[in-house]
Design a protein around this motif. Structure first.
Motif, short mmCIF file in Angstrom:
data_model
loop_
_atom_site.label_atom_id
_atom_site.label_comp_id
_atom_site.label_asym_id
_atom_site.label_seq_id
_atom_site.Cartn_x
_atom_site.Cartn_y
_atom_site.Cartn_z
N SER A 108 24.11 20.80 7.56
CA SER A 108 23.54 19.45 7.39
C SER A 108 22.13 19.52 6.81
O SER A 108 21.45 18.51 6.73
CB SER A 108 23.46 18.71 8.72
OG SER A 108 24.53 19.01 9.55
N GLY A 109 21.69 20.72 6.46
CA GLY A 109 20.36 20.86 5.87
C GLY A 109 19.25 20.73 6.90
O GLY A 109 18.08 20.55 6.55
N LEU A 110 19.60 20.80 8.20
CA LEU A 110 18.58 20.74 9.24
C LEU A 110 17.99 22.13 9.45
O LEU A 110 18.62 23.14 9.14
CB LEU A 110 19.18 20.23 10.55
CG LEU A 110 19.69 18.80 10.54
CD1 LEU A 110 20.47 18.49 11.80
CD2 LEU A 110 18.53 17.82 10.38
N LYS A 111 16.78 22.14 10.00
CA LYS A 111 16.15 23.41 10.31
C LYS A 111 16.96 24.11 11.39
O LYS A 111 17.36 23.50 12.38
CB LYS A 111 14.72 23.15 10.80
CG LYS A 111 13.88 24.40 10.87
CD LYS A 111 12.40 24.09 10.77
CE LYS A 111 11.79 23.91 12.15
NZ LYS A 111 10.42 23.41 12.13
N VAL A 112 17.23 25.39 11.22
CA VAL A 112 17.94 26.15 12.25
C VAL A 112 16.90 26.88 13.10
O VAL A 112 16.26 27.83 12.67
CB VAL A 112 18.93 27.15 11.63
CG1 VAL A 112 19.62 27.96 12.72
CG2 VAL A 112 19.98 26.40 10.80
N LEU A 113 16.73 26.36 14.32
CA LEU A 113 15.72 26.94 15.22
C LEU A 113 16.30 28.12 15.98
O LEU A 113 17.50 28.16 16.25
CB LEU A 113 15.29 25.89 16.25
CG LEU A 113 14.45 24.72 15.75
CD1 LEU A 113 14.29 23.70 16.87
CD2 LEU A 113 13.08 25.22 15.28
N PRO A 114 15.45 29.07 16.37
CA PRO A 114 15.92 30.13 17.27
C PRO A 114 16.43 29.52 18.58
O PRO A 114 15.87 28.53 19.06
CB PRO A 114 14.65 30.95 17.53
CG PRO A 114 13.75 30.66 16.38
CD PRO A 114 14.04 29.24 15.98
N VAL A 115 17.51 30.08 19.12
CA VAL A 115 18.09 29.54 20.35
C VAL A 115 18.07 30.57 21.47
O VAL A 115 18.26 31.76 21.25
CB VAL A 115 19.57 29.12 20.20
CG1 VAL A 115 19.71 27.82 19.47
CG2 VAL A 115 20.41 30.20 19.60
N ALA A 116 17.85 30.06 22.68
CA ALA A 116 17.93 30.90 23.87
C ALA A 116 19.18 30.50 24.64
O ALA A 116 19.45 29.31 24.82
CB ALA A 116 16.70 30.72 24.73
N ILE A 117 19.93 31.50 25.05
CA ILE A 117 21.15 31.27 25.82
C ILE A 117 21.04 32.01 27.14
O ILE A 117 20.63 33.17 27.17
CB ILE A 117 22.37 31.77 25.01
CG1 ILE A 117 22.53 30.93 23.75
CG2 ILE A 117 23.65 31.75 25.86
CD1 ILE A 117 23.68 31.34 22.88
N ASN A 118 21.36 31.32 28.23
CA ASN A 118 21.30 31.96 29.54
C ASN A 118 22.54 32.82 29.73
O ASN A 118 23.66 32.40 29.45
CB ASN A 118 21.25 30.90 30.64
CG ASN A 118 19.93 30.15 30.61
OD1 ASN A 118 18.90 30.68 31.01
ND2 ASN A 118 19.96 28.94 30.09
N LEU A 119 22.31 34.03 30.18
CA LEU A 119 23.42 34.95 30.43
C LEU A 119 23.41 35.32 31.90
O LEU A 119 22.36 35.66 32.45
CB LEU A 119 23.22 36.25 29.65
CG LEU A 119 23.80 36.46 28.29
CD1 LEU A 119 23.74 37.95 27.96
CD2 LEU A 119 25.21 35.95 28.16
N SER A 120 24.56 35.25 32.51
CA SER A 120 24.69 35.74 33.87
C SER A 120 24.80 37.26 33.80
O SER A 120 25.41 37.81 32.89
CB SER A 120 25.93 35.14 34.49
OG SER A 120 26.32 35.89 35.61
N VAL A 121 24.22 37.92 34.80
CA VAL A 121 24.27 39.38 34.80
C VAL A 121 25.73 39.86 34.91
O VAL A 121 26.07 40.93 34.42
CB VAL A 121 23.37 39.94 35.91
CG1 VAL A 121 23.98 39.75 37.27
CG2 VAL A 121 23.00 41.38 35.65
#
Ligand code: C2E
Ligand code: MG
Ligand code: MG
Ligand code: MG
Length: 278
Positions: A108-121
């Motif tokens: 969509s031509g939007l800025k792609v920001l860095p993403v943080a994803i929570n991970l369970s151990v």
């Protein structure tokens, strides 16, 4: 009388326990249906630069709306997912859906920001976990450097070398790794040194107390100094007041998340924000 009360209490307690066990099973079954039936959704909470308020990244937070009970907190259903083994499916879904959304933003031509994803151990302990995380990244042609996985300090404690190796695999694949809710566990400095981290995330509890508790303030100051000397990024979570923002800036913290800036946003609201910020 004391005896009767004791007996009643005992009886009540027992009933309570079986209700709890039953409720948990019912929730577990409903969660299973939600994970398999695509009834989860994602929220997006921006991460901002404290000085300017500029959004530089976003954390993905999973949401589950139970058909009868309404929204249930991940603080409730993630532990259920972990105990029942559903966490693997849930984690896969979050990763795939996040990648799909990033790809849509890109298109969509939007800025792609860095993403943080929570991970369970627990996810880190699965055989082949790195491949499960890497597959959707490859499939959508995304840069692994865009991703940061947040693992809680308490989750990592008392874990074996295998988990550290798992984190190393993530770093080798080009992903970033953050230690979430930092300060709530009892990581020793020598343990911390072994972890292949990119970021320390200061727990909300210290941010809440820091403005009227000297000890909490010292802890925040120490974590910021620690991050600096270990050459890690540092970010404060749960910032709700201007006073906290000012104090963090004075202590040299440059990044934060919290209701003062943004609550977790629906996909729609997040797109709107991206569109507005050009
Ligand atoms: P977390 O990763 O530490 O996320 C921060 C939590 O604090 C989120 O709660 C967020 O909505 C909330 N929060 C953010 N800013 C503020 C603030 O200023 N004030 C207050 N009072 N709260 C704030 P949420 O979304 O309920 O998530 C709870 C926890 O569930 C997360 O803590 C994370 O550990 C876990 N979680 C969420 N999504 C996922 C997921 O996709 N996978 C896994 N494995 N865990 C997840
Ligand atoms: Mg987190
Ligand atoms: Mg956290
Ligand atoms: Mg937390």
């Amino acid at each position: 009388e004391a005896k009767a009360a004791g007996r009643n209490t005992f009886c009540f307690y027992n009933q309570d326990m079986s209700h709890q066990a039953r409720d948990r099973l019912v929730l577990e079954q409903a969660l299973r249906e939600a994970v398999l039936g695509n009834a989860l959704s994602l929220n997006f909470q921006p991460k901002v630069l404290l000085e300017t308020g500029e959004v530089f990244a976003v954390e993905v937070l999973v949401r589950w709306r139970h058909p009868v009970l309404g929204f249930i907190s991940p603080a409730v259903f993630i532990p259920i997912a972990e105990r029942s083994g559903l966490i693997a499916e849930l984690g896969n879904w979050v990763m795939q859906e996040t990648c799909r959304q990033l790809e849509m933003m890109k298109c969509s031509g939007l800025k792609v920001l860095p993403v943080a994803i929570n991970l369970s151990v627990y996810e880190l302990e699965r055989p082949g976990f790195a491949k499960h995380l890497m597959d959707p990244v490859k499939k959508f042609g995304l840069d692994p450097g865009l991703f940061e996985f947040e693992v809680t300090e308490t989750g990592l404690m008392s874990r074996e070398e295998a988990v550290i190796d798992a984190l190393k695999q993530l770093r080798e694949a080009g992903f970033n790794v953050a230690l979430d809710d930092f300060g709530t566990g009892y990581s020793s400095l020598s343990y911390l040194r072994k972890l292949p981290l990119s970021t320390l995330k200061i727990d909300r509890a210290f941010v809440i107390d820091m403005t009227n508790d000297k000890v909490a303030a010292s802890i925040v100051r120490t974590v910021i100094a620690l991050a600096e000397s270990l050459e890690l990024e540092v970010i404060a979570e749960g910032v709700e007041t201007l006073e906290q923002q000012t104090m963090l800036l004075n202590l040299g913290c440059k990044k934060a998340q919290g209701y003062l800036f943004y609550k977790p946003l629906s996909l729609e609201d997040f797109y709107q924000l991206l569109a507005e910020s050009g």
